[in-house]
Motif scaffolding. Sequence first.
Motif, PDB file in Angstrom:
ATOM      1  N   GLY A  71      27.467  -3.193 -36.915  1.00 11.18           N
ATOM      2  CA  GLY A  71      27.128  -2.887 -35.500  1.00 11.18           C
ATOM      3  C   GLY A  71      26.758  -3.651 -34.592  1.00 11.18           C
ATOM      4  O   GLY A  71      26.191  -3.032 -33.729  1.00 11.18           O
ATOM      5  N   ALA A  72      27.063  -5.143 -34.840  1.00 11.54           N
ATOM      6  CA  ALA A  72      26.773  -5.746 -33.764  1.00 11.54           C
ATOM      7  C   ALA A  72      27.486  -6.011 -32.383  1.00 11.54           C
ATOM      8  O   ALA A  72      28.565  -5.299 -32.409  1.00 11.54           O
ATOM      9  N   ALA A  73      27.105  -6.188 -31.334  1.00  9.99           N
ATOM     10  CA  ALA A  73      27.430  -6.311 -29.977  1.00  9.99           C
ATOM     11  C   ALA A  73      28.219  -7.548 -30.135  1.00  9.99           C
ATOM     12  O   ALA A  73      27.871  -8.767 -30.473  1.00  9.99           O
ATOM     13  N   ILE A  74      29.508  -7.432 -29.366  1.00  7.51           N
ATOM     14  CA  ILE A  74      30.352  -8.617 -29.025  1.00  7.51           C
ATOM     15  C   ILE A  74      30.249  -8.860 -27.526  1.00  7.51           C
ATOM     16  O   ILE A  74      30.247  -8.177 -26.558  1.00  7.51           O
ATOM     17  N   TYR A  75      29.980 -10.279 -27.193  1.00  5.38           N
ATOM     18  CA  TYR A  75      30.134 -10.784 -26.002  1.00  5.38           C
ATOM     19  C   TYR A  75      31.152 -11.688 -25.891  1.00  5.38           C
ATOM     20  O   TYR A  75      31.259 -12.714 -26.711  1.00  5.38           O
ATOM     21  N   HIS A  76      31.793 -11.981 -24.604  1.00  2.00           N
ATOM     22  CA  HIS A  76      32.869 -13.135 -24.255  1.00  2.00           C
ATOM     23  C   HIS A  76      32.805 -13.109 -22.795  1.00  2.00           C
ATOM     24  O   HIS A  76      32.123 -12.273 -21.985  1.00  2.00           O
ATOM     25  N   GLY A  77      33.552 -14.056 -22.153  1.00  3.38           N
ATOM     26  CA  GLY A  77      33.773 -14.185 -20.832  1.00  3.38           C
ATOM     27  C   GLY A  77      34.150 -13.166 -19.928  1.00  3.38           C
ATOM     28  O   GLY A  77      34.964 -12.286 -20.438  1.00  3.38           O
ATOM     29  N   ALA A  78      33.915 -13.390 -18.830  1.00  7.39           N
ATOM     30  CA  ALA A  78      34.413 -12.406 -17.673  1.00  7.39           C
ATOM     31  C   ALA A  78      35.732 -12.478 -17.091  1.00  7.39           C
ATOM     32  O   ALA A  78      36.102 -11.453 -16.239  1.00  7.39           O
ATOM     33  N   GLU A  79      36.499 -13.584 -17.400  1.00  5.34           N
ATOM     34  CA  GLU A  79      37.603 -14.010 -16.599  1.00  5.34           C
ATOM     35  C   GLU A  79      38.878 -13.403 -17.220  1.00  5.34           C
ATOM     36  O   GLU A  79      40.130 -13.358 -16.748  1.00  5.34           O
ATOM     37  N   LEU A  80      38.706 -12.382 -18.232  1.00  4.78           N
ATOM     38  CA  LEU A  80      39.922 -11.786 -18.871  1.00  4.78           C
ATOM     39  C   LEU A  80      39.537 -10.379 -19.259  1.00  4.78           C
ATOM     40  O   LEU A  80      38.614  -9.930 -19.566  1.00  4.78           O
ATOM     41  N   PRO A  81      40.514  -9.423 -19.116  1.00  4.13           N
ATOM     42  CA  PRO A  81      40.384  -8.163 -19.401  1.00  4.13           C
ATOM     43  C   PRO A  81      40.183  -7.625 -20.685  1.00  4.13           C
ATOM     44  O   PRO A  81      41.257  -7.175 -21.011  1.00  4.13           O
ATOM     45  N   PHE A  82      39.314  -8.158 -21.559  1.00  4.40           N
ATOM     46  CA  PHE A  82      39.233  -7.697 -22.880  1.00  4.40           C
ATOM     47  C   PHE A  82      39.148  -6.373 -22.954  1.00  4.40           C
ATOM     48  O   PHE A  82      38.408  -5.651 -22.464  1.00  4.40           O
ATOM     49  N   GLU A  83      39.587  -5.721 -24.189  1.00  4.11           N
ATOM     50  CA  GLU A  83      39.491  -4.347 -24.519  1.00  4.11           C
ATOM     51  C   GLU A  83      38.686  -4.053 -25.279  1.00  4.11           C
ATOM     52  O   GLU A  83      38.580  -2.920 -25.926  1.00  4.11           O
ATOM     53  N   TYR A  84      37.626  -5.018 -25.594  1.00  6.18           N
ATOM     54  CA  TYR A  84      36.545  -4.723 -26.598  1.00  6.18           C
ATOM     55  C   TYR A  84      35.528  -5.375 -26.049  1.00  6.18           C
ATOM     56  O   TYR A  84      35.551  -6.349 -25.261  1.00  6.18           O
ATOM     57  N   GLY A  85      34.059  -5.145 -26.457  1.00  4.13           N
ATOM     58  CA  GLY A  85      32.904  -6.136 -26.519  1.00  4.13           C
ATOM     59  C   GLY A  85      32.479  -5.880 -24.895  1.00  4.13           C
ATOM     60  O   GLY A  85      33.162  -4.991 -24.055  1.00  4.13           O
ATOM     61  N   GLN A  86      31.528  -6.719 -24.615  1.00  6.12           N
ATOM     62  CA  GLN A  86      30.953  -6.859 -23.323  1.00  6.12           C
ATOM     63  C   GLN A  86      31.078  -8.016 -22.721  1.00  6.12           C
ATOM     64  O   GLN A  86      31.360  -9.121 -23.286  1.00  6.12           O
ATOM     65  N   THR A  87      30.853  -8.293 -21.507  1.00 12.05           N
ATOM     66  CA  THR A  87      30.872  -9.660 -20.578  1.00 12.05           C
ATOM     67  C   THR A  87      29.478 -10.216 -20.668  1.00 12.05           C
ATOM     68  O   THR A  87      28.530  -9.638 -20.578  1.00 12.05           O
ATOM     69  N   ALA A  88      29.521 -11.457 -20.924  1.00 11.47           N
ATOM     70  CA  ALA A  88      28.320 -12.475 -20.836  1.00 11.47           C
ATOM     71  C   ALA A  88      28.521 -13.425 -19.673  1.00 11.47           C
ATOM     72  O   ALA A  88      29.681 -13.688 -19.477  1.00 11.47           O
ATOM     73  N   ARG A  89      27.510 -13.664 -19.086  1.00 13.20           N
ATOM     74  CA  ARG A  89      27.739 -14.353 -17.623  1.00 13.20           C
ATOM     75  C   ARG A  89      26.673 -15.549 -17.746  1.00 13.20           C
ATOM     76  O   ARG A  89      25.564 -15.389 -18.467  1.00 13.20           O
ATOM     77  N   GLU A  90      26.897 -16.653 -16.758  1.00 12.49           N
ATOM     78  CA  GLU A  90      26.315 -17.581 -16.817  1.00 12.49           C
ATOM     79  C   GLU A  90      24.656 -17.315 -16.418  1.00 12.49           C
ATOM     80  O   GLU A  90      24.446 -16.678 -15.552  1.00 12.49           O
ATOM     81  N   GLY A  91      23.774 -17.818 -17.248  1.00 15.56           N
ATOM     82  CA  GLY A  91      22.428 -17.672 -17.005  1.00 15.56           C
ATOM     83  C   GLY A  91      21.900 -16.469 -17.854  1.00 15.56           C
ATOM     84  O   GLY A  91      20.740 -16.188 -18.197  1.00 15.56           O
ATOM     85  N   ASP A  92      22.640 -15.595 -18.456  1.00 19.88           N
ATOM     86  CA  ASP A  92      22.192 -14.718 -19.300  1.00 19.88           C
ATOM     87  C   ASP A  92      21.533 -15.487 -20.760  1.00 19.88           C
ATOM     88  O   ASP A  92      21.908 -16.509 -21.117  1.00 19.88           O
ATOM     89  N   VAL A  93      20.507 -14.710 -21.044  1.00 17.15           N
ATOM     90  CA  VAL A  93      19.826 -15.231 -22.328  1.00 17.15           C
ATOM     91  C   VAL A  93      19.517 -14.170 -23.195  1.00 17.15           C
ATOM     92  O   VAL A  93      19.430 -13.011 -23.076  1.00 17.15           O
ATOM     93  N   PHE A  94      19.756 -14.630 -24.623  1.00 18.79           N
ATOM     94  CA  PHE A  94      19.597 -13.793 -25.763  1.00 18.79           C
ATOM     95  C   PHE A  94      18.649 -14.405 -26.685  1.00 18.79           C
ATOM     96  O   PHE A  94      18.478 -15.651 -26.814  1.00 18.79           O
TER      97      PHE A  94
END
Length: 455
Positions: A71-94
């Motif tokens: 059930g974990a959330a998926i994060y990847h970069g913003a420069e491609l139109p991924f069909e799954y997951g969410q966008t992570a951007r510079e400066g985001d903190v987890f």
Amino acid sequence: MFLEKIKSEGLAQLSYILGDNGRAAVIDPRRDCQVYVDLAYREGCKITHIFETHRNEDFVIGSCELAELTGAAIYHGAELPFEYGQTAREGDVFKFGSLELRVLSTPGHTFESLSFVLSDKDFSDEPLGVFTGDALFIGDVGRTDFFPDQAEKVAGLLYDSLFDKILPLGDEVLLYPAHGAGSVCGSGMASREFSTLGYERRHNPALQVQSREQFIERKLKEKHTLPPYFKKMEGYNLNGAPLLNGLPRPKPCDADEFDRAMKDGMLVIDTRSPEAFAGAYIPGSLAIPLDMLPAYAGWFVPYDQDIGLVLPRGSDWEAATRHLVRLGYDRVVAFLDQGMHEWETSGRQYDRIPAIYAGELKKRIDEQADFTLLDVRKPEEIEQGTLPGSTSIFLGDLPNSLEKIPDARPITAFCGSGRRAIIAASILKRNGFDQVEDCLGSMAACHAVGCRIST
């Protein structure tokens, strides 16, 4: 608090799990991903986040599979139109207990590449480590040849990512790359898998440049192989690969069942040693030694065909299947129970490939015998020395270059040690070449017996 590296042998792919205070994150998970669930359980953590450093080209990312399990959330970069997951951007903190991951945008290898800066907030806000994906390796930097029409641009982007973002994090910062030595995503990587940014800044050959222009020039001169399966990986890793729901379990078959499956179109991959394959093999088999499946299956194995295995041992089905599913080969349906012994005692036909001793090869060359010496090593290996009169065709290009093979017979397959040569020999036999040999030991043995080597 914990951090562990998980290595996928053969691919030399490195993924990571880290966590604290009951929460964990995984970076660049592989597709057979139960290992992360087990590690999190051992540490009393729940995997809540999955981070991708970039859209990988050389293996199927396991993010969707792991998200299905946890059930974990998926994060990847913003420069491609991924069909799954969410966008992570510079400066985001987890945050994961006292651990903190901060996102850096580090394009160059790919446009959407991210790095993740690790801090231990119990001690300092300063960076402790950085997960660099394919931007920075130990002993090398990422390849930038995936965008040939923008070659200078992407090489420049990688320089900016390295020298303006990653290296300034601090010399003492620990380096956690996505690949190690043996990966097709770079060359010249160190065999060790531990380093710091300061050590790399001082000793990594790719970082010993005086200017951005010199770095770009260096990158433009690099030559890398581009296996055809990369396109399949790019599609899977953009749109989401089919879920495995556990590792496939190929059926153990007797000779009758195996033979029927072959007649129905099953491709046989023989994963035994070159010596074993040369001694006796099922006609039509493709030889790829077990530990070489990650490097070479993607060059030769189609995705629309069932796969049957001939194994060194019956228990090796799991290792072979793991290697193949990481490359997106899900149709591993059978293995020959009791191996070649079962085939032989059934009275079925088998074939063999004569093994040629390096001393005999030396004698043939000295006497200018009429034969074809087919060298299937990589271009950079060829540049370091060849045997007189040899014909060079890179192994990955061989199926589409058969017309370039000279007429002289027999054809003696040759490489660095004989392991790639047996793959080449099996390809030749599958394509109707009858007089085929394998030089066991190949160039290593030729050095030992004193063959003439041209440079």
